[in-house]
Design a protein around this motif. Structure first.
Motif, PDB file in Angstrom:
ATOM      1  N   ALA A 190       0.795  -1.195  -0.013  1.00 18.38           N
ATOM      2  CA  ALA A 190      -0.019   0.052   0.084  1.00 18.38           C
ATOM      3  C   ALA A 190       0.968   1.323   0.238  1.00 18.38           C
ATOM      4  CB  ALA A 190      -0.812   0.111   1.276  1.00 18.38           C
ATOM      5  N   ALA A 191       2.152   1.292   0.897  1.00 21.05           N
ATOM      6  CA  ALA A 191       2.851   2.604   0.710  1.00 21.05           C
ATOM      7  C   ALA A 191       3.502   2.566  -0.475  1.00 21.05           C
ATOM      8  CB  ALA A 191       3.960   2.076   1.921  1.00 21.05           C
ATOM      9  N   ILE A 192       3.929   1.478  -0.917  1.00 18.51           N
ATOM     10  CA  ILE A 192       4.552   1.784  -2.626  1.00 18.51           C
ATOM     11  C   ILE A 192       3.574   2.318  -3.395  1.00 18.51           C
ATOM     12  CG2 ILE A 192       5.459   0.544  -4.566  1.00 18.51           C
ATOM     13  CD1 ILE A 192       6.753  -1.495  -2.140  1.00 18.51           C
ATOM     14  N   VAL A 193       2.244   1.936  -3.800  1.00 17.78           N
ATOM     15  CA  VAL A 193       1.134   2.206  -4.286  1.00 17.78           C
ATOM     16  C   VAL A 193       1.033   3.910  -4.174  1.00 17.78           C
ATOM     17  CG1 VAL A 193      -1.186   2.104  -5.207  1.00 17.78           C
ATOM     18  CG2 VAL A 193       0.282   0.120  -4.912  1.00 17.78           C
ATOM     19  N   ARG A 194       0.951   4.264  -2.826  1.00 18.14           N
ATOM     20  CA  ARG A 194       0.536   5.474  -2.491  1.00 18.14           C
ATOM     21  C   ARG A 194       1.912   6.354  -2.989  1.00 18.14           C
ATOM     22  NH1 ARG A 194      -1.092   3.368   2.279  1.00 18.14           N
ATOM     23  NH2 ARG A 194       0.822   4.248   3.356  1.00 18.14           N
ATOM     24  N   ALA A 195       2.962   5.925  -2.933  1.00 19.22           N
ATOM     25  CA  ALA A 195       4.189   6.752  -3.394  1.00 19.22           C
ATOM     26  C   ALA A 195       4.133   6.904  -4.788  1.00 19.22           C
ATOM     27  CB  ALA A 195       5.434   6.021  -2.761  1.00 19.22           C
ATOM     28  N   VAL A 196       4.020   5.942  -5.510  1.00 19.67           N
ATOM     29  CA  VAL A 196       4.024   5.825  -7.186  1.00 19.67           C
ATOM     30  C   VAL A 196       2.839   6.774  -7.483  1.00 19.67           C
ATOM     31  CG1 VAL A 196       3.478   4.644  -9.001  1.00 19.67           C
ATOM     32  CG2 VAL A 196       5.179   3.718  -7.209  1.00 19.67           C
TER      33      VAL A 196
END
Length: 115
Positions: free
Chosen positions: A34-40
């Motif tokens: 979830a953190a990676i998706v939000r960052a991207v």
């Protein structure tokens, strides 16, 4: 299992830096995803996943890194891994992920865990 601590900041270069601490395993890998998706989705210059404070990763964490890489690639955002400790680096190397990801500040080979 406790969730890993994941802190996301923007640096001066426009990168999204995910500072991950603790263990990343099957129970809490979705938090990293979830953190990676939000960052991207924030469209940074690149996403840097700082693994310097990660004490343990399992295969589900590797799967999250791969899926995050694919998601980011589709969005045109590079993903790099930073500061993996010797044990985490060994897992990345053994799994072949060092061939896929740019690794910033890998461990000194003399400190690598053998076995």
């Amino acid at each position: 299992m406790a969730q890993p601590s994941i802190r996301v900041v923007r640096d001066l270069h426009g990168d999204a830096v995910l500072g991950v601490q603790g263990e990343v395993d099957v129970a809490n890998a979705p938090a990293l995803r979830a953190a990676i998706v939000r960052a991207v989705d924030g469209r940074p210059a690149r996403v840097v996943i700082d693994l310097g404070a990660v004490s343990f990763m399992d295969s589900s964490a590797l799967g999250v890194l791969i899926s995050g890489y694919k998601y980011a690639k589709g969005a045109g955002v590079p993903v790099v891994l930073g500061s993996p400790g010797p044990g985490v680096y060994r897992l990345l190397r053994t799994s072949g992920l060092v061939e896929i990801f740019e690794i910033i500040d890998p461990p000194d080979p003399s400190t690598e865990i053998r076995g």
